[in-house]
Design a protein around this motif. Structure first.
Motif, PDB file in Angstrom:
ATOM      1  N   VAL A  15       0.843  -1.203   0.000  1.00 53.57           N
ATOM      2  CA  VAL A  15       0.000   0.000   0.000  1.00 53.57           C
ATOM      3  C   VAL A  15       0.878   1.253   0.000  1.00 53.57           C
ATOM      4  N   TRP A  16       1.965   1.236   0.772  1.00 52.30           N
ATOM      5  CA  TRP A  16       2.915   2.351   0.743  1.00 52.30           C
ATOM      6  C   TRP A  16       3.455   2.547  -0.666  1.00 52.30           C
ATOM      7  N   ALA A  17       3.759   1.450  -1.330  1.00 53.21           N
ATOM      8  CA  ALA A  17       4.289   1.527  -2.697  1.00 53.21           C
ATOM      9  C   ALA A  17       3.236   2.058  -3.670  1.00 53.21           C
ATOM     10  N   ILE A  18       1.977   1.693  -3.456  1.00 51.19           N
ATOM     11  CA  ILE A  18       0.897   2.221  -4.301  1.00 51.19           C
ATOM     12  C   ILE A  18       0.801   3.736  -4.150  1.00 51.19           C
ATOM     13  N   ALA A  19       0.879   4.223  -2.900  1.00 49.19           N
ATOM     14  CA  ALA A  19       0.791   5.665  -2.648  1.00 49.19           C
ATOM     15  C   ALA A  19       1.991   6.406  -3.222  1.00 49.19           C
ATOM     16  N   LEU A  20       3.194   5.920  -2.948  1.00 46.10           N
ATOM     17  CA  LEU A  20       4.403   6.596  -3.420  1.00 46.10           C
ATOM     18  C   LEU A  20       4.544   6.500  -4.933  1.00 46.10           C
ATOM     19  N   ILE A  50       6.377  22.639   0.041  1.00 49.13           N
ATOM     20  CA  ILE A  50       5.224  23.218   0.728  1.00 49.13           C
ATOM     21  C   ILE A  50       3.949  22.477   0.325  1.00 49.13           C
ATOM     22  N   GLY A  51       3.882  22.117  -0.949  1.00 44.60           N
ATOM     23  CA  GLY A  51       2.745  21.324  -1.420  1.00 44.60           C
ATOM     24  C   GLY A  51       2.635  20.002  -0.690  1.00 44.60           C
ATOM     25  N   ALA A  52       3.777  19.353  -0.425  1.00 45.32           N
ATOM     26  CA  ALA A  52       3.774  18.082   0.306  1.00 45.32           C
ATOM     27  C   ALA A  52       3.246  18.278   1.723  1.00 45.32           C
ATOM     28  N   VAL A  53       3.619  19.411   2.346  1.00 46.95           N
ATOM     29  CA  VAL A  53       3.123  19.701   3.697  1.00 46.95           C
ATOM     30  C   VAL A  53       1.608  19.878   3.685  1.00 46.95           C
ATOM     31  N   LEU A  54       1.099  20.615   2.686  1.00 46.28           N
ATOM     32  CA  LEU A  54      -0.350  20.803   2.583  1.00 46.28           C
ATOM     33  C   LEU A  54      -1.057  19.481   2.295  1.00 46.28           C
ATOM     34  N   MET A  55      -0.440  18.647   1.462  1.00 43.31           N
ATOM     35  CA  MET A  55      -1.011  17.330   1.208  1.00 43.31           C
ATOM     36  C   MET A  55      -1.032  16.484   2.488  1.00 43.31           C
ATOM     37  N   VAL A 176      16.910   6.838  -8.570  1.00 41.63           N
ATOM     38  CA  VAL A 176      16.953   8.278  -8.302  1.00 41.63           C
ATOM     39  C   VAL A 176      18.146   8.640  -7.426  1.00 41.63           C
ATOM     40  N   PHE A 177      18.346   7.887  -6.347  1.00 41.59           N
ATOM     41  CA  PHE A 177      19.452   8.187  -5.443  1.00 41.59           C
ATOM     42  C   PHE A 177      20.802   8.011  -6.142  1.00 41.59           C
ATOM     43  N   THR A 178      20.924   6.980  -6.966  1.00 40.40           N
ATOM     44  CA  THR A 178      22.161   6.752  -7.713  1.00 40.40           C
ATOM     45  C   THR A 178      22.415   7.874  -8.705  1.00 40.40           C
ATOM     46  N   LEU A 179      21.373   8.251  -9.424  1.00 40.28           N
ATOM     47  CA  LEU A 179      21.493   9.286 -10.446  1.00 40.28           C
ATOM     48  C   LEU A 179      21.882  10.636  -9.837  1.00 40.28           C
ATOM     49  N   PHE A 250       8.793  10.607   0.980  1.00 39.80           N
ATOM     50  CA  PHE A 250       9.662  10.070  -0.066  1.00 39.80           C
ATOM     51  C   PHE A 250       9.398  10.780  -1.400  1.00 39.80           C
ATOM     52  N   ALA A 251       8.135  11.095  -1.682  1.00 37.82           N
ATOM     53  CA  ALA A 251       7.801  11.761  -2.945  1.00 37.82           C
ATOM     54  C   ALA A 251       8.444  13.137  -3.011  1.00 37.82           C
ATOM     55  N   ALA A 252       8.373  13.912  -1.913  1.00 41.01           N
ATOM     56  CA  ALA A 252       8.984  15.242  -1.886  1.00 41.01           C
ATOM     57  C   ALA A 252      10.496  15.153  -2.086  1.00 41.01           C
ATOM     58  N   ILE A 253      11.124  14.152  -1.473  1.00 39.58           N
ATOM     59  CA  ILE A 253      12.573  13.964  -1.625  1.00 39.58           C
ATOM     60  C   ILE A 253      12.928  13.630  -3.071  1.00 39.58           C
ATOM     61  N   ILE A 254      12.177  12.734  -3.673  1.00 40.40           N
ATOM     62  CA  ILE A 254      12.459  12.321  -5.050  1.00 40.40           C
ATOM     63  C   ILE A 254      12.281  13.499  -6.010  1.00 40.40           C
ATOM     64  N   TYR A 255      11.197  14.257  -5.846  1.00 41.40           N
ATOM     65  CA  TYR A 255      10.995  15.439  -6.695  1.00 41.40           C
ATOM     66  C   TYR A 255      12.173  16.407  -6.557  1.00 41.40           C
ATOM     67  N   SER A 256      12.580  16.674  -5.328  1.00 43.95           N
ATOM     68  CA  SER A 256      13.681  17.616  -5.076  1.00 43.95           C
ATOM     69  C   SER A 256      14.983  17.111  -5.688  1.00 43.95           C
ATOM     70  N   PHE A 257      15.247  15.819  -5.523  1.00 42.13           N
ATOM     71  CA  PHE A 257      16.475  15.241  -6.075  1.00 42.13           C
ATOM     72  C   PHE A 257      16.517  15.365  -7.597  1.00 42.13           C
ATOM     73  N   MET A 258      15.383  15.160  -8.246  1.00 38.44           N
ATOM     74  CA  MET A 258      15.381  15.231  -9.709  1.00 38.44           C
ATOM     75  C   MET A 258      15.512  16.673 -10.205  1.00 38.44           C
ATOM     76  N   ILE A 259      15.014  17.646  -9.437  1.00 42.45           N
ATOM     77  CA  ILE A 259      15.240  19.045  -9.796  1.00 42.45           C
ATOM     78  C   ILE A 259      16.724  19.365  -9.688  1.00 42.45           C
ATOM     79  N   ILE A 260      17.363  18.920  -8.608  1.00 43.09           N
ATOM     80  CA  ILE A 260      18.794  19.142  -8.414  1.00 43.09           C
ATOM     81  C   ILE A 260      19.593  18.451  -9.521  1.00 43.09           C
ATOM     82  N   THR A 261      19.230  17.203  -9.829  1.00 40.84           N
ATOM     83  CA  THR A 261      19.910  16.451 -10.883  1.00 40.84           C
ATOM     84  C   THR A 261      19.893  17.211 -12.207  1.00 40.84           C
ATOM     85  N   THR A 262      18.766  17.834 -12.510  1.00 44.44           N
ATOM     86  CA  THR A 262      18.623  18.563 -13.771  1.00 44.44           C
ATOM     87  C   THR A 262      19.337  19.908 -13.736  1.00 44.44           C
ATOM     88  N   ALA A 263      19.309  20.579 -12.579  1.00 43.05           N
ATOM     89  CA  ALA A 263      19.800  21.958 -12.496  1.00 43.05           C
ATOM     90  C   ALA A 263      21.309  22.088 -12.358  1.00 43.05           C
TER      91      ALA A 263
END
Length: 488
Positions: A15-20, A50-55, A176-179, A250-263
């Motif tokens: 269920v955690w995997a379904i949500a994430l 901030i969106g993750a906090v509101l969610m 994601v973490f490796t990249l 975990f979703a907020a971390i992954i989003y942030s990591f991919m922004i950093i990876t790109t930037a």
């Protein structure tokens, strides 16, 4: 009157995997460059966090309701619980559109990835152009095969699809973490490329953050797949809130990591304004070569698979619950004789998803943007239902005291959740808002509202033939009673 039930097969980590997996999908891998344009990397990261906090605030209301009403249908059931059948119909109507469209969007994202990696393969047998998007028959075939595979998994049972979802999510996180690690330590990259933190094009840092904050319902939609699967929990429903919170973190971390990876690869404005088909793919290939591209493609594929699988589960469960509650025709509540899964609802959602690529990805994007409105409406219904259930003090429990629990803190949080939901709607709908929907999305929203009104008129006599107590039994299950007056 017999109430159909689903089998309890889902484990907590599934269920955690379904949500994430549903929350991440394809967006974190494909959209970073698009999001940074006119906003800046820090604007995206802060907006999404901030969106993750509101969610998470909204998720507290989900936790209260799942604990007390572990039934399929989620927001559809909650709208009925707190208001009436008409509001339940509205909630279910918008949820169905949003979930099925996201199934289609994830499937077409896979074809988009192949178009970037293997352009000579995917760009074959061009049929026509829609809104500036070339539609290839090869692309449609790929989407059909992918959706067909997950349709098969889901019909075989939620246990199999849940197990596969957990595997996909583990590979996604590892990728994601490796990249991000490889990109940030590479001598050709620099954190100085993330300057300026906010785009000079934005009216202010706050405007940049609000632009991204408005898409939070779209970015994190998927954590609300948990209540859709609640009836199939093979564990205590009390754990649902913890699972949702961990998924959002975990979703907020992954989003942030991919922004950093790109930037970090190059000055972010060059990447954001390049107009490339896939900005993240370009910079990863340039810095890490084919090896980095392989890691990115694997991670993206896992994100697509988890989004497609998770929303196919949710779309079919909403359709099943609405049919069980007499809003949709009975055939949508049919269960497989061997696997006890809502096979007709699964197949219907899959067929709609397969048809979608014929209209082109741009048109589908308009519809998905519009569906953010529906998701925000569903969030409001959930928070309102929790608000009505929770009581400020013990003496306030006038009706059904076993279920209307005392929780002043959570009741206040439910109010914040309602305000947040209205704020999301305002950002999307108010003219002049930094995140106002485009004209095409407004037109799609109007069409969907009109279709919903027509369909309700068609189903109205069937729906009104049941009193509230009968519907409460069908929608909410044994031992549930109507609250307030009958709404016939």
């Amino acid at each position: 009157m017999t109430r159909k039930k689903l089998s309890k097969t889902l484990k907590p980590h599934w269920v955690w995997a379904i949500a994430l997996g549903s929350s991440i999908g394809w967006g974190s891998f494909v959209l970073p460059a698009d999001w940074m344009q006119g906003v800046g990397p820090m604007g995206v990261i802060l907006g999404l966090c901030i969106g993750a906090v509101l969610m998470a605030i909204i998720a507290i209301s989900y936790g209260v309701l799942i604990k007390n009403y572990p039934v399929s249908g989620g927001e559809f059931a909650y709208a009925f619980l707190s208001l009436n059948r008409i509001h339940a119909y509205i909630s279910g109507w918008f949820l169905t559109l949003g979930y099925i469209c996201i199934v289609a969007l994830n499937a077409t994202a896979f074809a988009l990835m192949l178009k970037f990696v293997f352009p000579d393969f995917i760009q074959n047998m061009k049929m026509y152009e829609v809104a500036g998007w070339d539609v290839y028959f090869t692309e449609v075939i790929v989407v059909a095969l992918l959706v067909g595979f997950f349709t098969f998994l889901n019909i075989k049972g939620s246990g199999l699809s849940g197990r596969m979802q957990f595997f996909f999510v583990c590979v996604l996180i590892l990728g994601v973490f490796t990249l991000t690690g490889l990109m940030t330590v590479n001598e050709a990259t620099s954190f100085s490329n993330m300057s300026p933190a906010f785009s000079p094009e934005a009216a202010s840092p706050l405007a940049a953050i609000l632009t991204i904050l408005a898409i939070a319902p779209f970015a994190y939609v998927g954590f609300d797949n948990v209540p859709q699967a609640a009836e199939e929990f093979n564990f205590s429903s009390k754990k649902a809130l913890t699972l949702i919170m961990m998924a959002l973190l975990f979703a907020a971390i992954i989003y942030s990591f991919m922004i950093i990876t790109t930037a970090v690869a190059a000055p972010w404005q060059d990447t954001a304004n390049a107009g490339a088909l896939w900005g993240t793919g370009d910079v990863v290939t340039e810095i890490l070569g084919n090896g980095g591209m392989i890691i990115l493609v694997i991670a993206l594929s896992m994100g697509i698979f988890t989004g497609l699988n998770g929303f196919l589960i949710s779309a079919s469960r909403v359709l099943f619950a609405m049919a069980r509650g007499k809003v949709l025709p009975e055939r949508f509540s049919r269960l497989h004789t061997k696997h006890n899964t809502p096979y007709f609802a699964i197949i219907f959602a899959a067929i709609v998803a397969i048809v979608a690529p014929f209209f082109g990805r741009n048109v589908l994007g308009w519809i998905v943007s519009m569906s953010s409105v529906g998701v925000s409406i569903a969030y409001f219904y959930t928070c309102y239902a929790a608000f009505t259930m929770l009581k400020w003090k013990k003496e306030d429990r006038k009706f059904n005291p076993d279920l209307h629990i005392v929780g002043p803190g959570k009741k206040f949080i439910a109010i914040i959740g309602m305000v947040s939901s209205v704020a999301f709607l305002a950002l999307l709908l108010i003219p002049g808002s930094p995140a106002q929907l485009g004209t095409e999305s407004f037109v799609a929203l109007l069409i969907w509202v009109v279709l919903g009104f027509i369909f309700y008129l068609v189903r109205r006599s069937e729906l009104q033939s049941y009193n509230r107590e009968e519907l409460a039994y069908l929608i909410l299950g044994e031992g549930q009673f109507k609250r307030g007056d009958d709404d016939k």
